[in-house]
Design an enzyme around this catalytic site. Sequence first.
Site, PDB file in Angstrom:
ATOM      1  N   HIS A   1       0.822  -1.207   0.000  1.00 32.41           N
ATOM      2  CA  HIS A   1       0.000   0.000   0.000  1.00 32.41           C
ATOM      3  C   HIS A   1       0.861   1.265   0.000  1.00 32.41           C
ATOM      4  CE1 HIS A   1      -4.230   0.509  -0.167  1.00 32.41           C
ATOM      5  NE2 HIS A   1      -4.479   0.814   1.086  1.00 32.41           N
TER       6      HIS A   1
ATOM      7  N   ASN B   1      -6.775   6.404   3.471  1.00 33.05           N
ATOM      8  CA  ASN B   1      -8.205   6.613   3.239  1.00 33.05           C
ATOM      9  C   ASN B   1      -8.647   8.077   3.314  1.00 33.05           C
ATOM     10  OD1 ASN B   1      -8.195   3.872   3.008  1.00 33.05           O
ATOM     11  ND2 ASN B   1      -9.385   3.482   4.845  1.00 33.05           N
TER      12      ASN B   1
ATOM     13  N   ASN C   1      -9.674   2.869  -1.649  1.00 28.54           N
ATOM     14  CA  ASN C   1     -10.202   3.885  -0.732  1.00 28.54           C
ATOM     15  C   ASN C   1      -9.464   5.220  -0.808  1.00 28.54           C
ATOM     16  OD1 ASN C   1     -12.281   2.276   0.222  1.00 28.54           O
ATOM     17  ND2 ASN C   1     -10.988   1.349   1.788  1.00 28.54           N
TER      18      ASN C   1
ATOM     19  N   ASP D   1      -0.983   2.214  -5.506  1.00 31.03           N
ATOM     20  CA  ASP D   1      -0.888   0.765  -5.714  1.00 31.03           C
ATOM     21  C   ASP D   1      -2.135   0.281  -6.453  1.00 31.03           C
ATOM     22  OD1 ASP D   1      -2.084   1.455  -3.004  1.00 31.03           O
ATOM     23  OD2 ASP D   1      -2.658  -0.641  -3.109  1.00 31.03           O
TER      24      ASP D   1
END
Length: 186
Positions: free
Chosen positions: A20, A66, A112, A91
């Site tokens: 991530h 997020n 997200n 990613d």
Amino acid sequence: MKYLIAGLGNIGPEYAFTRHNIGFMVLDRLAAQNDFKFSFEKLAFVAEWKHKGRQFYFIKPTTFMNLSGKAIRYYMDQYKIPKENLLVIVDELQLPFGTLRIKPKGSHGGHNGLRNIEEILGTAEYPRLRFGIGNNFPRGRQVDYVLKPFSKEEMSEIQIFLDTAGDMVISFCTLGIQYAMNNYNQ
């Protein structure tokens, strides 16, 4: 010409080399190769770099993945960057590991971080560089997969992909998105 390059990721040592955090990794590699440094500012680690008559502003949001849109909106306003001069590095589960794609717009695809950026900017029409991380995980284990470090095999190959992603960023800013797409998309 001014550009805002946002590498997405999560802050903290436990996330440092996770899938991530590939956006942070691309920007860290660019900084190491071009001798610029990040400093902690409001909502992000920020660096500036001038190259070929262009002003680059790099951010690594500290808002966690997020809520990435909050930092991006702040720095777009701060530096007066139009959305076509924003590049988000993210990613991508739907691309095999190491596959790189730059696009002028797109959907959040369930990501997200991109979803939050889209909500805050009010549009999905902003450039993004998607870095393939593969999707080798059992059903329902997506979160575990993206928050795990890259495998030893992936880490042995990742430098070449980070270098190419950095070249794509520079091409986007100096030669345009069409050039970057034509010359780098796999």
